[in-house]
Design an enzyme around this catalytic site. Structure first.
Site, PDB file in Angstrom:
ATOM      1  N   GLY A  31      47.535  47.493  44.521  1.00 52.12           N
ATOM      2  CA  GLY A  31      47.919  46.470  45.483  1.00 52.12           C
ATOM      3  C   GLY A  31      46.986  46.315  46.666  1.00 52.12           C
ATOM      4  O   GLY A  31      45.881  46.832  46.688  1.00 52.12           O
ATOM      5  N   GLY A  36      38.071  41.488  44.823  1.00 56.44           N
ATOM      6  CA  GLY A  36      37.768  42.323  43.648  1.00 56.44           C
ATOM      7  C   GLY A  36      38.928  42.313  42.669  1.00 56.44           C
ATOM      8  O   GLY A  36      38.748  42.117  41.456  1.00 56.44           O
ATOM      9  N   HIS A  37      40.140  42.512  43.195  1.00 53.48           N
ATOM     10  CA  HIS A  37      41.334  42.452  42.338  1.00 53.48           C
ATOM     11  C   HIS A  37      41.484  41.054  41.726  1.00 53.48           C
ATOM     12  O   HIS A  37      41.764  40.918  40.535  1.00 53.48           O
ATOM     13  CB  HIS A  37      42.590  42.723  43.170  1.00 53.48           C
ATOM     14  CG  HIS A  37      42.699  44.102  43.740  1.00 53.48           C
ATOM     15  ND1 HIS A  37      42.679  44.355  45.089  1.00 53.48           N
ATOM     16  CD2 HIS A  37      42.845  45.312  43.143  1.00 53.48           C
ATOM     17  CE1 HIS A  37      42.818  45.649  45.308  1.00 53.48           C
ATOM     18  NE2 HIS A  37      42.906  46.266  44.142  1.00 53.48           N
ATOM     19  N   ASP A 153      34.834  51.305  40.661  1.00 56.13           N
ATOM     20  CA  ASP A 153      35.299  52.657  40.334  1.00 56.13           C
ATOM     21  C   ASP A 153      34.701  53.035  38.977  1.00 56.13           C
ATOM     22  O   ASP A 153      35.409  53.146  37.971  1.00 56.13           O
ATOM     23  CB  ASP A 153      36.825  52.694  40.315  1.00 56.13           C
ATOM     24  CG  ASP A 153      37.409  52.318  41.659  1.00 56.13           C
ATOM     25  OD1 ASP A 153      37.528  53.193  42.516  1.00 56.13           O
ATOM     26  OD2 ASP A 153      37.706  51.122  41.868  1.00 56.13           O
ATOM     27  N   SER A 188      37.327  46.854  49.135  1.00 58.90           N
ATOM     28  CA  SER A 188      38.239  47.953  48.844  1.00 58.90           C
ATOM     29  C   SER A 188      39.457  47.808  49.744  1.00 58.90           C
ATOM     30  O   SER A 188      39.329  47.379  50.904  1.00 58.90           O
ATOM     31  CB  SER A 188      37.540  49.292  49.141  1.00 58.90           C
ATOM     32  OG  SER A 188      38.503  50.326  49.240  1.00 58.90           O
TER      33      SER A 188
HETATM   34  P1  AMP Z   1      42.818  49.699  43.102  1.00 58.36           P
HETATM   35  O1  AMP Z   1      43.940  48.780  43.504  1.00 58.36           O
HETATM   36  O2  AMP Z   1      41.909  50.040  44.226  1.00 58.36           O
HETATM   37  O3  AMP Z   1      43.310  50.879  42.296  1.00 58.36           O
HETATM   38  O4  AMP Z   1      41.912  48.855  42.115  1.00 58.36           O
HETATM   39  C1  AMP Z   1      42.448  48.193  41.004  1.00 58.36           C
HETATM   40  C2  AMP Z   1      41.307  47.720  40.128  1.00 58.36           C
HETATM   41  O5  AMP Z   1      40.471  46.854  40.876  1.00 58.36           O
HETATM   42  C3  AMP Z   1      40.428  48.865  39.629  1.00 58.36           C
HETATM   43  O6  AMP Z   1      40.049  48.612  38.275  1.00 58.36           O
HETATM   44  C4  AMP Z   1      39.240  48.793  40.549  1.00 58.36           C
HETATM   45  O7  AMP Z   1      38.045  49.283  39.968  1.00 58.36           O
HETATM   46  C5  AMP Z   1      39.138  47.302  40.777  1.00 58.36           C
HETATM   47  N1  AMP Z   1      38.404  47.017  42.007  1.00 58.36           N
HETATM   48  C6  AMP Z   1      38.616  47.562  43.236  1.00 58.36           C
HETATM   49  N2  AMP Z   1      37.700  47.106  44.114  1.00 58.36           N
HETATM   50  C7  AMP Z   1      36.887  46.265  43.425  1.00 58.36           C
HETATM   51  C8  AMP Z   1      35.741  45.476  43.760  1.00 58.36           C
HETATM   52  N3  AMP Z   1      35.236  45.454  44.997  1.00 58.36           N
HETATM   53  N4  AMP Z   1      35.164  44.741  42.789  1.00 58.36           N
HETATM   54  C9  AMP Z   1      35.653  44.761  41.532  1.00 58.36           C
HETATM   55  N5  AMP Z   1      36.718  45.474  41.154  1.00 58.36           N
HETATM   56  C10 AMP Z   1      37.335  46.217  42.077  1.00 58.36           C
END
Ligand code: AMP
Length: 303
Positions: A31, A36-37, A153, A188
């Site tokens: 969340g 990116g998400h 990641d 992030s």
């Molecule tokens: P998280 O919510 O941080 O666990 O991320 C969920 C998904 O989004 C994971 O597959 C991350 O690798 C991806 N993600 C997070 N930040 C980025 C970003 N800046 N660019 C691309 N994917 C991202």
């Protein structure tokens, strides 16, 4: 878009789509969405018929000293952003739905979880066991045809790929490029912790990667030298380096010379915020039909 909180309800909902022959895409997240998400969700929207986004701040991937309670959360905002990119289902279970009383199963990938972020001196492999535990459950709950992860990641994506292959999950794993702010900082959810000064300092991560990539493009192939180039940029910004390492993309084995595709990965603390970033260093394959380039490229990359 529907928000679903229980496993039986999600299963029932997806079963109808399956009966109609529709493919399912899954984007696992914790969340506090950013671009990116949303890019992962857009890719899922483009490639699959039914897009499921899971929103679960998974406690088992946080260490005791980590920011589980402080992790940013805003479900209402997340729901509206997800809806805006055409997500069909937001699966937002509570903790007891995922880990009911008596839960006792672990899922651990060996080897590649014990280096970089998984090094016992750092977060440790337990972090990745938490990731594989929840992703295995999500794969079984959702049964996606395709699951989407971010290159941001990189180690996590590699670990999930390994798990899916080893345990025969019938899912295709897609890893999409890191989405960055205009000044290069990888997006992030944790960037929201940064003060204005720290936000400025944090650009050193991507600048360090840029500098190392420039040296690589300029012909530098020594892992040690490339790590040094990136580390210097972090040092100059007064950032507390956790690690800067160059390893083989394929299996995260140590590399002395970048003669196979390399993953230059870093983790650093900016103030109290832990940030990670990475860059793949590889020589581009020669263009088809240009034998002269192929020759040059080969000679150029072999030590
Ligand atoms: P998280 O919510 O941080 O666990 O991320 C969920 C998904 O989004 C994971 O597959 C991350 O690798 C991806 N993600 C997070 N930040 C980025 C970003 N800046 N660019 C691309 N994917 C991202």
């Amino acid at each position: 878009m529907r928000t679903i909180r229980t496993i039986p309800e999600l299963r029932e909902h997806l079963a109808e789509h399956r009966r109609a022959g529709r493919s399912v895409g899954l984007v696992p997240t914790m969340g506090f969405f950013h671009q990116g998400h949303l890019a992962l969700m857009a890719a899922a929207r483009e490639n699959t018929d039914v897009v499921v986004v899971s929103l679960f701040v998974n406690p088992t991937q946080f260490g005791p000293a980590e920011d589980l309670d402080a992790y940013p959360r805003d479900e209402a905002r997340d729901a509206s952003l997800a809806e805006g990119v055409g997500v069909d289902v937001l699966f937002a279970p509570d903790r007891a739905e995922v880990y009911p009383a008596g839960f006792a199963t672990s899922v651990t990938v060996a080897g590649i979880t014990e280096v970089l972020c998984g090094d016992p001196r750092r977060r440790g492999a337990a972090h990745f066991s938490g990731v594989t535990q929840v992703v295995a459950k999500l794969f079984n709950i959702v049964g996606p045809d395709v699951a989407f992860f971010g290159q941001k990641d990189a180690q996590q994506a590699l670990v999930v790929r390994r798990m899916a292959a080893d345990l025969n999950f019938p899912v295709r794993i897609e890893v999409l490029p890191t989405i960055r702010e205009a000044d290069g900082l990888a997006m992030s959810s944790r960037n929201s912790y940064l003060s204005a000064d720290e936000r400025q300092q944090a650009t050193a991560l991507s600048r360090g990667l840029d500098a190392a990539e420039a040296a690589f493009v300029g012909g530098e192939r020594s892992a040690e030298a490339l790590v040094r180039v990136a580390s210097e940029v972090l040092d100059n910004a007064d950032i507390d380096i956790e690690y800067v390492e160059l390893r083989a993309v394929e299996d995260l084995s140590e590399l002395r010379t970048v003669d196979v595709p390399g993953l230059l990965a870093m983790a650093a603390r900016v103030g109290r915020t832990r940030l990670i970033d990475n860059r793949i260093l590889e020589t581009h394959l020669p263009e088809v039909g240009r034998a002269d380039t192929a020759g040059t490229q080969q000679n150029g990359t072999r030590p």
